[in-house]
Design an enzyme around this catalytic site. Structure first.
Site, PDB file in Angstrom:
ATOM      1  N   HIS A 144      -7.502  -9.056   5.889  1.00  0.00           N
ATOM      2  CA  HIS A 144      -8.316  -8.059   6.575  1.00  0.00           C
ATOM      3  C   HIS A 144      -9.736  -8.606   6.648  1.00  0.00           C
ATOM      4  CE1 HIS A 144      -5.386  -4.808   6.490  1.00  0.00           C
ATOM      5  NE2 HIS A 144      -5.065  -5.184   5.268  1.00  0.00           N
ATOM      6  N   CYS A 187      -9.472  -9.074  11.298  1.00  0.00           N
ATOM      7  CA  CYS A 187     -10.169  -8.256  12.282  1.00  0.00           C
ATOM      8  C   CYS A 187     -11.599  -8.770  12.435  1.00  0.00           C
ATOM      9  CB  CYS A 187     -10.205  -6.797  11.838  1.00  0.00           C
ATOM     10  SG  CYS A 187      -8.592  -6.027  11.828  1.00  0.00           S
TER      11      CYS A 187
END
Ligand SMILES: *[C@@H]1O[C@H](CO)[C@@H](O)[C@H](O)[C@H]1NC(C)=O
Ligand SMILES: *[C@@H]1O[C@H](CO)[C@@H](O)[C@H](O)[C@H]1NC(C)=O
Ligand SMILES: *[C@@H]1O[C@H](CO)[C@@H](O)[C@H](O)[C@H]1NC(C)=O
Length: 451
Positions: A144, A187
């Site tokens: 992430h 991301c």
């Protein structure tokens, strides 16, 4: 022997093997920055990458692996001791070196590994990039992230873009590599390099996403069924699976980094559901290099054979926003538990906790934005995206301090909350002083329960 014969021999050899860089050692640093079974896919990605470098003939002493290592023997794992990265895939866990696991997966150790500084390492195998000026380094990170940051397993730890860039500059200054390639799945991964990575470092980077969009998990069992037991678990990520499945079937002696980029960009862009923009940063001259320059060990050049035969077309990938993948998992856990069981109510509580933490962050940030910039302008200032080529924030110390202040008042951002890094960056860019953030965040969050 006559010296000219020797030179002719070398030229003939290098031409016949189509291989220009005989010297130097190939190194790989593979980093899964998450933990928890709901993040299965990141460690699966990293394990798969290990198998690619291993097959390419890199030695374990030159492959450094960071992974929390809580997946293979997790009680949720339907196949104990096995990790797969594709619904039909083989075990990719076998043989993976456990260099940095558990708490040793942290940003300080990562920086020390890259810089080759053994004395700075805490825990782990102590393996570092002991590289020389002719060596090639490949770094692959799957996790992430958020604008300007990559995650680490601990909530208190992140890799800030500026710190990573500084480490890379220091590595370059120590003249201890020839070329470096970095692949990042996360991301907003473009924000780690955009406007920050100098071209003179001989580093080429490709990222799963541009600076202001999510990256995507895949093989989540939602459209094409996963094997039994993996129904709600994403086994991989779109960008990661794309580059690795490409590396599995292509000929690394002829395919260039540019060709791989094009094929990965295309497969990622055409993923079903949503898709991200695969990006390139740094010195793009390196994209002329063949994959073997990084994926195949020098002693394996020539002996490295490919049995893939006629490459099959890559199957369509189905994309799930990285920030939604854990919800799929937690919801699935509720659904699969027998109605009325303790297991079910536990799973429901877990899901409720995750959802209320998200709501708390969403509401707190919105309220802070409103208090700082007014109801009309609040959200648009927080969400402002700078033009390409401009770093997220000018003052990174301010950004770190803003985040710290917010977390002290409102609780940890956690994985989901990292999507608001841009909001904090923009408060810095707007000149908001830290004490003002402290004041507002205290007002907004003191009345609420910290989650
Ligand atoms: C090949 O790599 C090994 C280490 O893996 C290194 O010791 C050796 O010098 C390299 N060979 C050449 C010809 O560069
Ligand atoms: C290595 O790390 C140690 C401990 O953090 C530090 O004191 C030292 O200066 C570092 N060495 C180099 C060459 O950066
Ligand atoms: C980019 O890499 C190429 C090939 O390694 C090198 O010749 C060139 O000088 C590099 N460009 C910059 C700006 O450093």
């Amino acid at each position: 022997m006559n010296i000219s014969y020797l030179i002719l021999g070398i030229v003939a050899w290098s031409q016949s093997s189509n291989y220009s860089e005989a010297e130097g050692t190939k190194w790989a640093v593979l980093v899964a920055g998450s933990k928890g079974y709901w993040n299965y896919r990141h460690q699966a990605d990293i394990c798969h990458a290990y198998q690619i470098f291993k097959r390419g003939g890199l030695k374990d002493e030159n492959i450094i692996v960071f992974m929390y290592d809580d997946i293979a023997y997790n009680k949720e794992n339907p196949r104990p001791g096995v990790i797969i990265n594709n619904p039909k895939g083989k075990d990719v866990y076998r043989g993976v070196p456990k260099d940095y696991t558990g708490e040793a997966v942290n940003s300080e150790n990562l920086y020390a590994v890259i810089l080759g500084n053994k004395t700075a390492i805490k825990g782990g195998s102590g393996k570092v990039l002991e590289t020389g000026p002719n060596d090639h380094i490949f770094i692959y990170y799957a996790d992430h992230g958020g604008p300007g940051v990559l995650g680490m397993p601990s909530e208190q730890d992140s890799v800030y873009a500026i710190d990573l860039i500084y480490v890379l500059m220091k590595k370059h200054a120590s003249m201890s590599y020839k070329k470096m390639v970095i692949y990042v799945e996360a991301c907003e991964s473009g924000s780690i390099f955009d406007g920050l990575l100098p071209k003179i470092l001989d580093i080429y980077v490709t990222t799963a996403a541009n600076p202001h969009e999510s990256s995507f998990g895949t093989y989540c069992g939602d459209v094409i069924p996963n094997p039994k037991g993996y129904e709600d678990t994403c086994l991989g990520d779109v960008f990661s699976v794309s580059w690795m499945e490409d590396s599995d079937k292509c000929d690394p002696m002829t395919e260039t980094l540019e060709q791989q980029y094009i094929s990965v960009k295309h497969r990622t862009a055409t993923a079903k559901g949503e898709s991200s923009h695969v990006m390139q940063y740094g010195n793009l001259s390196l994209t002329k290099d063949i994959l073997a320059d990084y994926l195949v060990g020098n002693s394996s050049i020539g002996s490295h054979t490919y049995t893939a035969g006629q490459p099959e077309p890559s199957p369509l990938l189905f994309a799930v926003d990285q920030r939604e993948a854990d919800l799929i998992y937690f919801k699935g856990k509720v659904r699969r538990a027998p109605e009325g069981s303790d297991e079910r109510s536990e799973a429901q509580k877990e899901l409720d906790r995750v959802i209320s933490q998200r709501k708390h962050v969403d509401q707190s940030i919105a309220a802070i934005g409103e208090a700082l910039f007014g109801e009309e302008k609040g959200l648009s200032i927080l969400n402002l995206v700078r033009p390409a080529g401009h770093a997220l924030v000018d003052d990174w110390d301010c950004l770190k301090a803003m985040v710290k202040t917010y977390e002290e008042c409102c609780g940890p951002l956690k994985t989901y909350g990292k999507k608001y890094m841009r909001a904090f960056a923009n408060t810095c860019n707007a000149g908001v002083p830290i004490h003002r953030m402290a004041e507002i965040a205290t007002q907004v969050c003191s009345s609420k329960k910290l989650i």
